[in-house]
Scaffold this motif. Structure first.
Motif, PDB file in Angstrom:
ATOM      1  N   ARG A  58       0.826  -1.197   0.000  1.00 37.80           N
ATOM      2  CA  ARG A  58       0.000   0.000   0.000  1.00 37.80           C
ATOM      3  C   ARG A  58       0.868   1.258   0.000  1.00 37.80           C
ATOM      4  O   ARG A  58       0.606   2.213  -0.741  1.00 37.80           O
ATOM      5  CB  ARG A  58      -0.973  -0.047   1.176  1.00 37.80           C
ATOM      6  CG  ARG A  58      -1.897  -1.284   1.045  1.00 37.80           C
ATOM      7  CD  ARG A  58      -2.942  -1.388   2.132  1.00 37.80           C
ATOM      8  NE  ARG A  58      -2.469  -1.569   3.481  1.00 37.80           N
ATOM      9  CZ  ARG A  58      -2.068  -2.736   4.001  1.00 37.80           C
ATOM     10  NH1 ARG A  58      -2.046  -3.842   3.268  1.00 37.80           N
ATOM     11  NH2 ARG A  58      -1.692  -2.820   5.266  1.00 37.80           N
ATOM     12  N   VAL A  62       1.200   4.116  -3.159  1.00 38.54           N
ATOM     13  CA  VAL A  62       1.002   5.561  -2.961  1.00 38.54           C
ATOM     14  C   VAL A  62       2.249   6.318  -3.391  1.00 38.54           C
ATOM     15  O   VAL A  62       2.164   7.310  -4.129  1.00 38.54           O
ATOM     16  CB  VAL A  62       0.628   5.878  -1.496  1.00 38.54           C
ATOM     17  CG1 VAL A  62       0.676   7.380  -1.241  1.00 38.54           C
ATOM     18  CG2 VAL A  62      -0.758   5.322  -1.165  1.00 38.54           C
ATOM     19  N   THR A  66       2.347   8.746  -6.697  1.00 42.24           N
ATOM     20  CA  THR A  66       2.625  10.157  -6.417  1.00 42.24           C
ATOM     21  C   THR A  66       3.831  10.639  -7.212  1.00 42.24           C
ATOM     22  O   THR A  66       3.791  11.700  -7.842  1.00 42.24           O
ATOM     23  CB  THR A  66       2.857  10.359  -4.904  1.00 42.24           C
ATOM     24  OG1 THR A  66       1.665   9.982  -4.203  1.00 42.24           O
ATOM     25  CG2 THR A  66       3.199  11.800  -4.586  1.00 42.24           C
ATOM     26  N   LEU A  91      -4.918   3.638   1.580  1.00 42.53           N
ATOM     27  CA  LEU A  91      -4.504   4.184   0.287  1.00 42.53           C
ATOM     28  C   LEU A  91      -5.016   5.620   0.120  1.00 42.53           C
ATOM     29  O   LEU A  91      -4.268   6.525  -0.253  1.00 42.53           O
ATOM     30  CB  LEU A  91      -5.025   3.304  -0.858  1.00 42.53           C
ATOM     31  CG  LEU A  91      -4.362   1.935  -1.008  1.00 42.53           C
ATOM     32  CD1 LEU A  91      -5.235   1.004  -1.837  1.00 42.53           C
ATOM     33  CD2 LEU A  91      -2.977   2.081  -1.626  1.00 42.53           C
ATOM     34  N   SER A  92      -6.293   5.832   0.407  1.00 39.41           N
ATOM     35  CA  SER A  92      -6.899   7.163   0.265  1.00 39.41           C
ATOM     36  C   SER A  92      -6.209   8.188   1.145  1.00 39.41           C
ATOM     37  O   SER A  92      -5.940   9.315   0.709  1.00 39.41           O
ATOM     38  CB  SER A  92      -8.387   7.111   0.618  1.00 39.41           C
ATOM     39  OG  SER A  92      -9.079   6.287  -0.279  1.00 39.41           O
ATOM     40  N   GLY A  94      -3.168   8.054   2.273  1.00 46.80           N
ATOM     41  CA  GLY A  94      -1.826   8.284   1.732  1.00 46.80           C
ATOM     42  C   GLY A  94      -1.845   9.269   0.567  1.00 46.80           C
ATOM     43  O   GLY A  94      -1.013  10.177   0.494  1.00 46.80           O
ATOM     44  N   PHE A  95      -2.814   9.098  -0.326  1.00 47.16           N
ATOM     45  CA  PHE A  95      -2.922  10.032  -1.453  1.00 47.16           C
ATOM     46  C   PHE A  95      -3.309  11.428  -0.962  1.00 47.16           C
ATOM     47  O   PHE A  95      -2.791  12.432  -1.447  1.00 47.16           O
ATOM     48  CB  PHE A  95      -3.912   9.523  -2.497  1.00 47.16           C
ATOM     49  CG  PHE A  95      -3.412   8.336  -3.264  1.00 47.16           C
ATOM     50  CD1 PHE A  95      -2.202   8.377  -3.943  1.00 47.16           C
ATOM     51  CD2 PHE A  95      -4.154   7.166  -3.320  1.00 47.16           C
ATOM     52  CE1 PHE A  95      -1.733   7.275  -4.658  1.00 47.16           C
ATOM     53  CE2 PHE A  95      -3.703   6.063  -4.033  1.00 47.16           C
ATOM     54  CZ  PHE A  95      -2.483   6.122  -4.703  1.00 47.16           C
TER      55      PHE A  95
END
Length: 174
Positions: A58, A62, A66, A91-92, A94-95
């Motif tokens: 994960r 990310v 990125t 994941l969300s 991290g973004f």
């Protein structure tokens, strides 16, 4: 920006992503399974049921997405099933920490259509993947409540991959 195409195994994410890439000039496809393949030899001593179960997967997804977006700009298309709400939240987050916008799209079709598509898929890799995909239908059904809350749902029951890609490219869901 990332457009993450989620959905059960065999839902048509890869095919729809190819169609979507043709509609979005300058977009790139990021197959996050390659991250799993990269980590496999390194983490062979850490057995898991799915490479997504490795926390480094994960984080590397990310970080890689990125870096690619910062280098190239544009849109990154990610066709990847994520059925764990916890993993999607990670994941969300991290973004979000990296200020990378993510459009989460769920490709969904009714169970009979999904089963038919899996059983009639003639792609060479599908001969062995079909039974595996069929076994994951229950996990997908269990994940549907949170997936519907967190994603734009594109019902592909009566759409071709090209039609689904057009819906996504236009930024609307039916």
């Amino acid at each position: 920006m990332i457009i993450w195409l989620n959905g059960t195994y065999g839902a048509g994410k890869t095919t729809t992503t190819r169609e979507l890439a043709a509609l979005l000039p300058g977009s790139r496809v990021f197959d996050t399974e390659t991250v799993g393949a990269l980590l496999g030899p390194v983490l062979a001593s850490e057995p898991v049921g799915n490479f997504q179960d490795w926390p480094p997967w994960r984080g590397v997804v990310v970080a890689t997405a990125t870096q690619v977006l910062r280098y190239t700009g544009g849109t990154l298309l990610v066709p990847q099933t994520v059925l764990s709400e916890e993993y999607w939240a990670e994941l969300s987050a991290g973004f979000a920490e990296q200020d990378v916008p993510v459009r989460h799209v769920l490709l969904h079709c009714d169970p009979d259509t999904l089963t038919h598509r899996i059983r009639t898929d003639t792609a060479p890799e599908s001969a062995t993947a079909g039974p595996w995909r069929l076994r994951h239908r229950a996990a997908y059904r269990a994940a549907l409540p949170w997936l519907r809350r967190s994603a734009e749902v594109v019902d592909t029951t009566h759409l071709t991959p090209a039609e689904a890609a057009a819906v996504i490219a236009q930024g609307r869901t039916p």
